[in-house]
Design an enzyme around this catalytic site. Structure first.
Site, PDB file in Angstrom:
ATOM      1  CE  LYS A 111     -25.449  22.324   0.436  1.00  0.00           C
ATOM      2  NZ  LYS A 111     -25.465  20.950   0.904  1.00  0.00           N
ATOM      3  CE  LYS A 194     -25.074  24.915   7.075  1.00  0.00           C
ATOM      4  NZ  LYS A 194     -25.611  23.582   7.104  1.00  0.00           N
ATOM      5  CE  LYS A 197     -20.521  17.277   6.451  1.00  0.00           C
ATOM      6  NZ  LYS A 197     -21.626  16.481   5.965  1.00  0.00           N
TER       7      LYS A 197
HETATM    8  P1  ATP Z   1     -22.820  21.559   5.310  1.00  0.00           P
HETATM    9  O1  ATP Z   1     -22.161  21.573   6.659  1.00  0.00           O
HETATM   10  O2  ATP Z   1     -21.883  21.556   4.144  1.00  0.00           O
HETATM   11  O3  ATP Z   1     -23.919  22.561   5.179  1.00  0.00           O
HETATM   12  P2  ATP Z   1     -24.881  19.731   5.410  1.00  0.00           P
HETATM   13  O4  ATP Z   1     -25.765  20.737   6.077  1.00  0.00           O
HETATM   14  O5  ATP Z   1     -25.232  19.211   4.110  1.00  0.00           O
HETATM   15  O6  ATP Z   1     -23.415  20.164   5.287  1.00  0.00           O
HETATM   16  P3  ATP Z   1     -25.087  17.212   6.693  1.00  0.00           P
HETATM   17  O7  ATP Z   1     -23.820  16.521   6.947  1.00  0.00           O
HETATM   18  O8  ATP Z   1     -25.993  16.639   5.731  1.00  0.00           O
HETATM   19  O9  ATP Z   1     -24.635  18.666   6.493  1.00  0.00           O
HETATM   20  O10 ATP Z   1     -25.881  17.515   8.039  1.00  0.00           O
HETATM   21  C1  ATP Z   1     -26.034  16.615   9.069  1.00  0.00           C
HETATM   22  C2  ATP Z   1     -26.737  17.294  10.207  1.00  0.00           C
HETATM   23  O11 ATP Z   1     -25.916  18.321  10.760  1.00  0.00           O
HETATM   24  C3  ATP Z   1     -28.051  17.977   9.820  1.00  0.00           C
HETATM   25  O12 ATP Z   1     -29.039  17.619  10.758  1.00  0.00           O
HETATM   26  C4  ATP Z   1     -27.756  19.460   9.928  1.00  0.00           C
HETATM   27  O13 ATP Z   1     -28.889  20.187  10.357  1.00  0.00           O
HETATM   28  C5  ATP Z   1     -26.690  19.492  10.991  1.00  0.00           C
HETATM   29  N1  ATP Z   1     -25.818  20.657  10.843  1.00  0.00           N
HETATM   30  C6  ATP Z   1     -25.008  20.957   9.785  1.00  0.00           C
HETATM   31  N2  ATP Z   1     -24.325  22.089  10.014  1.00  0.00           N
HETATM   32  C7  ATP Z   1     -24.700  22.533  11.262  1.00  0.00           C
HETATM   33  C8  ATP Z   1     -24.331  23.649  12.096  1.00  0.00           C
HETATM   34  N3  ATP Z   1     -23.427  24.532  11.694  1.00  0.00           N
HETATM   35  N4  ATP Z   1     -24.896  23.766  13.305  1.00  0.00           N
HETATM   36  C9  ATP Z   1     -25.806  22.848  13.741  1.00  0.00           C
HETATM   37  N5  ATP Z   1     -26.208  21.778  13.026  1.00  0.00           N
HETATM   38  C10 ATP Z   1     -25.660  21.606  11.796  1.00  0.00           C
END
Ligand code: ATP
Ligand code: LTN
Length: 328
Positions: A111, A194, A197
């Site tokens: 990040k 992955k 967002k």
């Molecule tokens: P970003 O998608 O920007 O990386 P983040 O990881 O900060 O966002 P959060 O919204 O905080 O996302 O995550 C909420 C949950 O979603 C967490 O448990 C994370 O492990 C899960 N998660 C996020 N992206 C994925 C993915 N591509 N596949 C599976 N699980 C995911």
């Protein structure tokens, strides 16, 4: 009953990775555990600095959590900033983790590299300390998360064990719980990254609130692999395997079983899109209903905060006593 805690940040719209990797397991497991689910708005401040944005996203995310089926009578849904103990324990966690450990966190490296020309908040670096506080405050045994959070749960375990060995047994040492399918949903346009967002374009991201036409279009345009065999093989066929895994997660079948029903990519793409549309249809309808009654949403969050504080304040007190801080 087994205590479960997990959290999600109110940064941007919820996508299929969030849902399949984490959120749907919050709802499916809620009757078998004592579940606490936090919207971690203070974490979102590491990457958001515009006034009002986090608050609005918090409200929308609360509606999503109830729309996917979290039952306020069964599960505790709360907002992190409504429970001040998170910030209070976080400082103690910062003093229980080392600079070296924080420097090795891949999420910080990724990040901060992406924000190269922007402001990099110190909170982005100390983020795992606040996350450890989120978890340890609730004496959580299990933390259902997607695969990307593995390292964060490991560091939380290390912090808990270090605290317990310094000051005596205080915190439950938690473990990560990950789903068999959907633990890492990949970007439809770049199946080696992955679904995230923070992706630069959203053509490879399927949002929970996307309309059916948009969902189908995104799946039809999904990047596949150069040969034309439908086979589940994450390493050599990441695009096809991602579609198989998404369809498996949406239908409850296994990716291998689904693969055996296809000889061409086209039908696999459109059937996966259709399966996702059906999966999301009822969620979208409930979301619209919930967003039309904001007073009710606020009242649900107030009740959640009050229940969460009951547990969190007792744990913080226990931590202060273990350290031997001077009582008031
Ligand atoms: P970003 O998608 O920007 O990386 P983040 O990881 O900060 O966002 P959060 O919204 O905080 O996302 O995550 C909420 C949950 O979603 C967490 O448990 C994370 O492990 C899960 N998660 C996020 N992206 C994925 C993915 N591509 N596949 C599976 N699980 C995911
Ligand atoms: N770091 C997580 C969000 C998060 C979390 C938590 C998850 C913050 N605190 C506590 C589980 C438990 C993320 O970026 N997905």
């Amino acid at each position: 009953m087994n205590r479960v805690l997990s959290c999600i940040q109110p940064t941007g719209a919820v996508h299929l990775g969030n849902y399949l990797g984490a959120l749907r397991h919050w709802t499916s497991g809620q009757h078998e555990c004592d579940g606490f689910y936090g919207i971690v708005d203070l974490h979102a401040l590491t990457v958001t600095d515009r006034p009002g944005v986090v608050g609005q996203s918090t409200l929308e995310l609360a509606a999503v959590l109830f729309a996917i089926g979290l039952d306020p009578q069964v599960s505790t849904v709360f907002v992190q900033s409504h429970v001040p103990e998170h910030s209070q324990l976080s400082w103690i966690m910062e003093c229980t983790v080392s600079f070296g450990e924080l420097s090795r966190m891949t999420q910080f490296k990724d990040k901060s590299a992406k924000r190269e020309t922007e402001f990099i908040a110190a909170g982005l670096f100390t983020y795992p300390a606040l996350m450890a506080a989120d978890i340890l405050l609730y004496d959580a045994h299990d933390v259902p998360v997607g695969d990307d959070q593995r390292q964060h749960i490991e560091i939380t375990r290390d912090i808990a064990m270090r605290f317990n060995s310094r000051y005596g047994d205080t915190f439950v040492v938690p473990r990560a719980v990950m789903p068999k399918t959907g633990a890492r949903v990949m970007d439809l346009q770049d199946p080696t990254s992955k679904m995230s967002k923070s992706a630069t374009t959203d053509t490879g991201l399927v949002y929970l609130l996307d309309d059916p036409a948009a969902i189908l279009k995104k799946f039809k345009r999904a990047v596949t692999d150069s040969d034309s065999e439908v086979r589940f093989d994450r390493e050599h066929k990441p695009g096809i395997s991602n579609l198989l895994e998404i369809q498996a997660a949406a239908t409850g079948r296994s990716p291998e079983d689904i693969a055996s029903g296809y000889t061409q990519y086209g039908p696999l793409k459109s059937d996966t899109g259709e399966a996702v549309i059906e999966l999301l249809r009822p969620i979208q309808a409930r979301y619209t209903e919930l967003m039309s009654d904001r007073a009710e949403l606020s009242s649900l969050l107030r009740a959640g905060a009050s229940k969460a504080r009951g547990i969190a304040s007792a744990t913080l007190q226990r931590a202060h006593e273990s350290i031997g801080l001077l009582p008031l």
